[in-house]
Motif scaffolding. Structure first.
Motif, short mmCIF file in Angstrom:
data_model
loop_
_atom_site.label_atom_id
_atom_site.label_comp_id
_atom_site.label_asym_id
_atom_site.label_seq_id
_atom_site.Cartn_x
_atom_site.Cartn_y
_atom_site.Cartn_z
N ILE A 130 4.28 5.66 -2.98
CA ILE A 130 4.01 6.16 -4.36
C ILE A 130 4.52 7.57 -4.71
CG2 ILE A 130 2.14 6.25 -6.19
CD1 ILE A 130 0.48 4.17 -4.62
N ASN A 131 5.31 7.61 -5.70
CA ASN A 131 5.99 8.68 -6.17
C ASN A 131 5.16 9.14 -7.63
OD1 ASN A 131 7.72 9.05 -3.92
ND2 ASN A 131 9.16 7.86 -5.16
N ILE A 132 4.48 10.11 -7.70
CA ILE A 132 3.73 10.41 -8.98
C ILE A 132 4.61 11.65 -9.50
CG2 ILE A 132 1.65 11.31 -9.94
CD1 ILE A 132 0.37 10.27 -7.53
N LEU A 133 4.97 11.61 -10.86
CA LEU A 133 5.73 12.61 -11.57
C LEU A 133 4.82 13.19 -12.86
CD1 LEU A 133 8.32 14.55 -12.07
CD2 LEU A 133 9.04 12.57 -13.58
N ALA A 134 4.51 14.48 -12.42
CA ALA A 134 3.83 15.33 -13.72
C ALA A 134 4.53 16.04 -14.67
CB ALA A 134 2.47 16.16 -12.91
N TRP A 143 6.54 3.94 -8.98
CA TRP A 143 6.50 5.31 -9.60
C TRP A 143 5.42 5.21 -10.55
CZ3 TRP A 143 9.45 9.39 -9.07
CH2 TRP A 143 10.79 9.24 -8.07
N VAL A 144 4.65 6.33 -10.66
CA VAL A 144 3.66 6.76 -11.65
C VAL A 144 3.82 8.13 -12.39
CG1 VAL A 144 1.20 7.41 -11.79
CG2 VAL A 144 1.93 5.62 -10.05
N GLY A 145 3.53 7.84 -13.64
CA GLY A 145 3.77 9.29 -14.61
C GLY A 145 2.38 9.64 -14.96
N GLU A 203 5.00 2.32 -13.32
CA GLU A 203 4.04 1.05 -13.01
C GLU A 203 2.99 1.34 -13.84
OE1 GLU A 203 1.67 -1.46 -9.75
OE2 GLU A 203 3.71 -1.41 -9.58
N LYS A 204 2.34 2.83 -13.62
CA LYS A 204 1.18 3.35 -14.23
C LYS A 204 1.38 4.63 -14.73
CE LYS A 204 -1.64 0.08 -12.52
NZ LYS A 204 -2.64 -0.66 -13.47
N ALA A 205 0.70 5.07 -15.82
CA ALA A 205 0.68 6.26 -16.52
C ALA A 205 -0.66 6.79 -17.08
CB ALA A 205 1.35 5.99 -17.82
N PHE A 206 -0.82 8.08 -16.42
CA PHE A 206 -2.31 8.72 -16.66
C PHE A 206 -2.28 9.84 -17.36
CE2 PHE A 206 -2.27 6.17 -12.53
CZ PHE A 206 -3.75 5.80 -12.49
#
Length: 215
Positions: free
Chosen positions: A3-7, A27-29, A45-48
């Motif tokens: 899982i890659n999370i980009l802030a 990928w998660v944003g 796939e997800k955005a927070f």
């Protein structure tokens, strides 16, 4: 699964994200990081986030392209990055990479480094890495570890996260150590280098921040 999370940290500090793509990559944003991903033709796939760092026009683009949006009020106990990381850890991936988590505000940087403690606190074996163009940062609990030379990350530093780290031993390094007691605030283990393809580090108590860097 990785899982890659980009802030939403400064884009100029991001590494080449294409090198972190893979068939089993999710990928998660996070907040403005969602928009950064879309600009790179990566649909997360997800955005927070509370999305207070994007314009109404940018938010509209996000809402039209991303289905898995979890939007929160700005007044909350966790940062957007922590919410995304906690979700990622629940998926039990092999590893998690945090991008866009450095640069800009120092409070965000310090908070993101401390988030690397979350899998340790949860007794979760997932490896979490904070990554930018010049650094890879991760935590290790007491144990014995093998570490490989990286041409792109020449320097290796060991920084205590706990009050002390006991019996730190470095082998295969330019500056070796044998059973040294390292206290919080010590700069003894800054900017070391491997002298062969592999080295080892070990310690019997505490938590270390391991930083792999290049100039």
């Amino acid at each position: 699964m990785i899982i890659n999370i980009l802030a939403g940290g400064p884009e100029e500090l991001l590494p080449d994200l294409s090198s972190y793509q893979g068939d089993e990559t999710i990928w998660v944003g996070v907040d403005r990081g969602v928009f950064h991903l879309l600009n790179r033709n990566i649909i997360p796939e997800k955005a927070f986030g509370d999305f207070d760092s994007v314009s109404e026009e940018e938010l509209s683009v996000i809402e039209h392209q991303v289905t898995g949006i979890k939007r929160y009020k700005p007044e909350k106990d966790e940062t957007d990055m922590e919410l995304a990381l906690n979700w990622a850890l629940e998926q039990k991936p092999e590893s998690v990479h945090l991008f866009g988590a450095t640069g800009g505000r120092l409070d965000h940087l310090l908070a993101n480094v401390q988030l690397l403690l979350n899998p340790i606190k949860a007794n979760n074996p997932v490896n979490v890495y904070l990554v930018d163009e010049k650094n890879i940062v991760f935590l290790k609990e007491a144990g014995h570890y093998k570490i490989k030379k990286m041409a792109s990350k020449k320097y290796i530093s060991f920084v205590p996260l706990t009050l002390d780290v006991t019996d730190l031993t470095l082998e295969g390094f330019k500056f070796p150590l044998k059973n040294r007691h390292i206290y919080l605030g010590s700069t003894l283990c800054i900017s070391n280098e491997l002298i062969s393809d592999y080295g080892t580090f070990s310690f019997s108590k505490g938590i270390l921040i391991v930083i792999r860097s290049n100039d």
